[in-house]
Enzyme design. Sequence first.
Site, PDB file in Angstrom:
ATOM      1  N   GLU A  34       1.200   1.739   4.458  1.00  0.00           N
ATOM      2  CA  GLU A  34       1.925   0.510   4.094  1.00  0.00           C
ATOM      3  C   GLU A  34       2.542   0.661   2.704  1.00  0.00           C
ATOM      4  OE1 GLU A  34      -1.438   0.482   4.914  1.00  0.00           O
ATOM      5  OE2 GLU A  34      -0.987   0.135   7.038  1.00  0.00           O
ATOM      6  N   VAL A  35       1.725   1.102   1.750  1.00  0.00           N
ATOM      7  CA  VAL A  35       2.232   1.256   0.384  1.00  0.00           C
ATOM      8  C   VAL A  35       3.150   2.489   0.304  1.00  0.00           C
ATOM      9  CG1 VAL A  35       1.632   1.546  -2.050  1.00  0.00           C
ATOM     10  CG2 VAL A  35       0.250   0.057  -0.610  1.00  0.00           C
ATOM     11  N   GLY A  36       2.835   3.499   1.083  1.00  0.00           N
ATOM     12  CA  GLY A  36       3.679   4.701   1.103  1.00  0.00           C
ATOM     13  C   GLY A  36       5.129   4.361   1.427  1.00  0.00           C
ATOM     14  N   LYS A  54      -0.608   7.256 -12.221  1.00  0.00           N
ATOM     15  CA  LYS A  54      -1.104   5.877 -12.116  1.00  0.00           C
ATOM     16  C   LYS A  54      -2.315   5.922 -11.188  1.00  0.00           C
ATOM     17  CE  LYS A  54      -1.221   2.327  -9.973  1.00  0.00           C
ATOM     18  NZ  LYS A  54      -2.508   1.769  -9.477  1.00  0.00           N
ATOM     19  N   SER A  66      -2.184   4.447   1.355  1.00  0.00           N
ATOM     20  CA  SER A  66      -2.015   3.910   2.703  1.00  0.00           C
ATOM     21  C   SER A  66      -0.562   4.036   3.168  1.00  0.00           C
ATOM     22  CB  SER A  66      -2.421   2.437   2.696  1.00  0.00           C
ATOM     23  OG  SER A  66      -1.592   1.732   1.787  1.00  0.00           O
ATOM     24  N   GLU A  82       1.118  11.433   1.025  1.00  0.00           N
ATOM     25  CA  GLU A  82      -0.153  11.862   1.629  1.00  0.00           C
ATOM     26  C   GLU A  82      -0.859  10.580   2.040  1.00  0.00           C
ATOM     27  OE1 GLU A  82      -0.397  15.119   1.789  1.00  0.00           O
ATOM     28  OE2 GLU A  82       1.341  15.327   0.485  1.00  0.00           O
ATOM     29  N   CYS A 113      -9.713  10.104   4.020  1.00  0.00           N
ATOM     30  CA  CYS A 113      -8.535   9.977   4.884  1.00  0.00           C
ATOM     31  C   CYS A 113      -8.614  10.821   6.153  1.00  0.00           C
ATOM     32  CB  CYS A 113      -7.296  10.368   4.096  1.00  0.00           C
ATOM     33  SG  CYS A 113      -7.498  11.928   3.226  1.00  0.00           S
ATOM     34  N   GLU A 158      -7.191   2.957  11.034  1.00  0.00           N
ATOM     35  CA  GLU A 158      -8.015   3.618  10.024  1.00  0.00           C
ATOM     36  C   GLU A 158      -8.937   2.550   9.419  1.00  0.00           C
ATOM     37  OE1 GLU A 158      -6.146   4.808   6.279  1.00  0.00           O
ATOM     38  OE2 GLU A 158      -7.334   6.644   6.308  1.00  0.00           O
TER      39      GLU A 158
HETATM   40  P1  NAD Z   1      -3.334   1.998  -1.352  1.00  0.00           P
HETATM   41  O1  NAD Z   1      -2.111   2.436  -0.620  1.00  0.00           O
HETATM   42  O2  NAD Z   1      -3.724   0.579  -1.283  1.00  0.00           O
HETATM   43  O3  NAD Z   1      -3.195   2.336  -2.916  1.00  0.00           O
HETATM   44  C1  NAD Z   1      -2.877   3.630  -3.362  1.00  0.00           C
HETATM   45  C2  NAD Z   1      -2.239   3.522  -4.724  1.00  0.00           C
HETATM   46  O4  NAD Z   1      -1.018   2.791  -4.587  1.00  0.00           O
HETATM   47  C3  NAD Z   1      -3.071   2.761  -5.762  1.00  0.00           C
HETATM   48  O5  NAD Z   1      -2.931   3.391  -7.008  1.00  0.00           O
HETATM   49  C4  NAD Z   1      -2.407   1.393  -5.792  1.00  0.00           C
HETATM   50  O6  NAD Z   1      -2.547   0.730  -7.022  1.00  0.00           O
HETATM   51  C5  NAD Z   1      -0.947   1.765  -5.561  1.00  0.00           C
HETATM   52  N1  NAD Z   1      -0.111   0.674  -5.063  1.00  0.00           N
HETATM   53  C6  NAD Z   1      -0.487  -0.440  -4.381  1.00  0.00           C
HETATM   54  N2  NAD Z   1       0.592  -1.216  -4.142  1.00  0.00           N
HETATM   55  C7  NAD Z   1       1.666  -0.572  -4.658  1.00  0.00           C
HETATM   56  C8  NAD Z   1       3.054  -0.835  -4.691  1.00  0.00           C
HETATM   57  N3  NAD Z   1       3.568  -1.966  -4.182  1.00  0.00           N
HETATM   58  N4  NAD Z   1       3.877   0.068  -5.276  1.00  0.00           N
HETATM   59  C9  NAD Z   1       3.377   1.215  -5.803  1.00  0.00           C
HETATM   60  N5  NAD Z   1       2.076   1.514  -5.817  1.00  0.00           N
HETATM   61  C10 NAD Z   1       1.217   0.643  -5.243  1.00  0.00           C
HETATM   62  O7  NAD Z   1      -4.491   2.963  -0.860  1.00  0.00           O
HETATM   63  P2  NAD Z   1      -6.025   2.944  -1.278  1.00  0.00           P
HETATM   64  O8  NAD Z   1      -6.643   1.763  -0.638  1.00  0.00           O
HETATM   65  O9  NAD Z   1      -6.153   3.141  -2.746  1.00  0.00           O
HETATM   66  O10 NAD Z   1      -6.530   4.292  -0.606  1.00  0.00           O
HETATM   67  C11 NAD Z   1      -6.844   4.385   0.723  1.00  0.00           C
HETATM   68  C12 NAD Z   1      -5.746   5.028   1.521  1.00  0.00           C
HETATM   69  O11 NAD Z   1      -5.396   6.289   0.949  1.00  0.00           O
HETATM   70  C13 NAD Z   1      -6.182   5.326   2.930  1.00  0.00           C
HETATM   71  O12 NAD Z   1      -5.157   5.016   3.836  1.00  0.00           O
HETATM   72  C14 NAD Z   1      -6.428   6.840   2.891  1.00  0.00           C
HETATM   73  O13 NAD Z   1      -6.379   7.454   4.137  1.00  0.00           O
HETATM   74  C15 NAD Z   1      -5.351   7.282   1.972  1.00  0.00           C
HETATM   75  N6  NAD Z   1      -5.642   8.624   1.416  1.00  0.00           N
HETATM   76  C16 NAD Z   1      -4.919   9.697   1.874  1.00  0.00           C
HETATM   77  C17 NAD Z   1      -5.205  10.989   1.397  1.00  0.00           C
HETATM   78  C18 NAD Z   1      -4.439  12.194   1.872  1.00  0.00           C
HETATM   79  O14 NAD Z   1      -4.570  13.249   1.261  1.00  0.00           O
HETATM   80  N7  NAD Z   1      -3.665  12.109   2.939  1.00  0.00           N
HETATM   81  C19 NAD Z   1      -6.216  11.152   0.438  1.00  0.00           C
HETATM   82  C20 NAD Z   1      -6.928  10.031   0.005  1.00  0.00           C
HETATM   83  C21 NAD Z   1      -6.621   8.760   0.500  1.00  0.00           C
END
Ligand code: NAD
Length: 498
Positions: free
Chosen positions: A247-249, A191, A245, A266, A300, A400
Site C-alpha cells: 500500500e505504501v509502496g 527514514k 507494505s 521491497e 516478509c 499477509e
Molecule cells: P509500512 O509500509 O507501513 O511502512 C514502511 C515505511 O514506510 C515506514 O518507515 C513508514 O513510516 C513509511 N511510510 C508510511 N506511510 C508513508 C507514506 N505515505 N509515504 C512514505 N513513507 C511512508 O510497512 P511496515 O508496517 O513498517 O512493515 C511491514 C511491511 O514491510 C510488510 O508488508 C512486510 O512484508 C514488508 N517488508 C518487506 C521486506 C522485503 O524485503 N521485501 C522486508 C521487511 C518488511
Amino acid sequence: MADRKTLLPAVREFLDQRPVRMFIGGRWAEAQAKGTFPSVDPGDGEVLATVTEGRAADVDRAVSAAREAFRKSGWSDLTVKERAVFLHRLADLVDKHRAELAQLESLDVGKPLAQAEGGDVPDLAHSLRWYADFAVHTRLREPIPVSGFEAWQVRFPYGVAAFVLPWNFPLLLVGWNISPALAAGNTVVVKPAEDTPLSTLYFCKLVQEADFPPGVVNVVAGYGETAGAALSAHPGINRMGFTGSPEVGRLVASACGKNLVPVKLELGGKGAAVVFDDVDPAQVAEQLVAAVTVNTGQVCCTATRWLIHEKVWDSFLAVANERMQSIRIGHGLDPATMMGPAVSEKQRQRILGYLEQGQAEGAQALLPGGEAKVAGHPNGFYVKPAMLTGEPDNICARDEIFGPVAFLMRFKAEDEAVELVNRSNYGLANSVWSADLARANRIAERLVAGNSWINGHNLFPHGVPYAGCNLSGCGGGVLGPETYFDYLRQQSIVRPLG
Ligand code: NAD
C-alpha cells in the site's frame, strides 16, 4: 520498560537523551518544528525514549546535506578501495558495539536479544563488508567492441540515495540497503520506521566515529505520512529504496514517478512451504515452526502457508502443534524468551483481527493462538502462535498477516501444490521440502516468486539476489551483485575512428 539496571550504560545514556536527535550533515539535530514522538518498548508498552520528529523541513535539510556531501566532501571521488576502508572501519565498529546495538534492537522491536546479537547486528556488519569487497573487485570502466568507433562505458554514482524502511529488521535492512549505495559512492538519507528508530540513530554514532565525511549518511526519524512522504517526493534525491507494505509502496513509487526518480520496492509476502511425503515430517515441522515464529512472524518472506502432503499430514501436525505450544513467549531481554511481542498494539490487533476474520470465513483453528499474557509484563503486546486450516481463498491464506500464524492445506499431487502456491498475488519467497532433489529443483523453478528455497526457509546469503515480483515488489531487489550496479549510472563514451 525492562529493568533499567539490565541496560548497558551506553544504551541507558542514549535512551535518556531528551530527545534522541536525528543525524544530519554529520551533526545531531533537533527538528525544525521542535516536535518529538515516543518510541515504545513493545514488551512492556512503556515509552523507551523520546525521539525528535523530523518533518518535511528536516528532510529537506538532510537531502541538502547529502547533496552537498556528494558534490563537495570528496566521498564520490574516492577510489573504491578508499571507500572500502571506511565501510570496513564502520563494520568493525558495529562488531565492537554489537552488545549496545543488539540491546536497542531487542528493546525497540521486541525481538529476543540473542537473535539481535547473533543475527541482525552481525548481518549489518557483513553487508557493509560484502559490498565494500565486491566494489573493490569490480571494473567500472569497460571497453565496448563496435566497428568504426572507439567506445567504452563508465559507471558513476547517482548522487543521493534515499531509503524508507520498515520496523521489523531495522539494522539488518539499513545494512542491505545503504551498503551497496555507499560502496558505489552515493550519499544516503534514511527514514527509519517510527516504531523502531533507535538502533538506526545509534548507528549514526558509529558513522561519526568511523569519520565519514559529514552528510554522507543522514538519518531523519519521523512518521511515514510526513517525513516518509516528504523524502519520497523530494526532487533532490536520485534513487529511492523502499521496503514496506505494498500500500505504501504504491504511494512512494508514484511520488518518485513524478520526479522520474528510479525506485526499488521491497514489499510484503505470503510465503508458502511445500512439504512432500519423503521428508522427516518432524524435522520439517520443527523448522517451519521456527520460521513462522521468528521475529513473532513479522517477516516478509517467512513460510505462512504450509502445504503438507496428505500422507504426512498427521505426523507433521502432531509435531508442529507440540512445537508451537512449547515456544516460550516473553520480553526480548529475558534470556529464556523464544518469541517476543508484536511490535505495537496496532500490529497485535491486526494479528488477532485476522484470526477472527479467518475463522468467521470458515477456517478451522488447529491451534487457536490469541492474546498471550506474560508474567511481569502485563502491558506488553504479546500473542500466541496459531495454526489454521481451510480453503485457499480464506482471508488468512491470502493476506499477509505479519504474525506467528500458519495456514495449513493438504495436497496430493505436485501440480496441485504448485497451483496452490501460485494463487497468491504476492511473489516473494517459497520453499520446497523433499528428499528427491530433482523434484525439489523442478518445483522450485515453477513457483512464481523472486526466491525459491529448497529444504530450508529464510535463506539470505550475501551475493544471492533477494527480490520480489508481483505484489512483493520490483526494481531490482537487494543482496546481489546487481544491487551494487543499481546505484551506479552508466555513461557511454563514443569516438568515430578514422
Ligand atoms: P509500512 O509500509 O507501513 O511502512 C514502511 C515505511 O514506510 C515506514 O518507515 C513508514 O513510516 C513509511 N511510510 C508510511 N506511510 C508513508 C507514506 N505515505 N509515504 C512514505 N513513507 C511512508 O510497512 P511496515 O508496517 O513498517 O512493515 C511491514 C511491511 O514491510 C510488510 O508488508 C512486510 O512484508 C514488508 N517488508 C518487506 C521486506 C522485503 O524485503 N521485501 C522486508 C521487511 C518488511
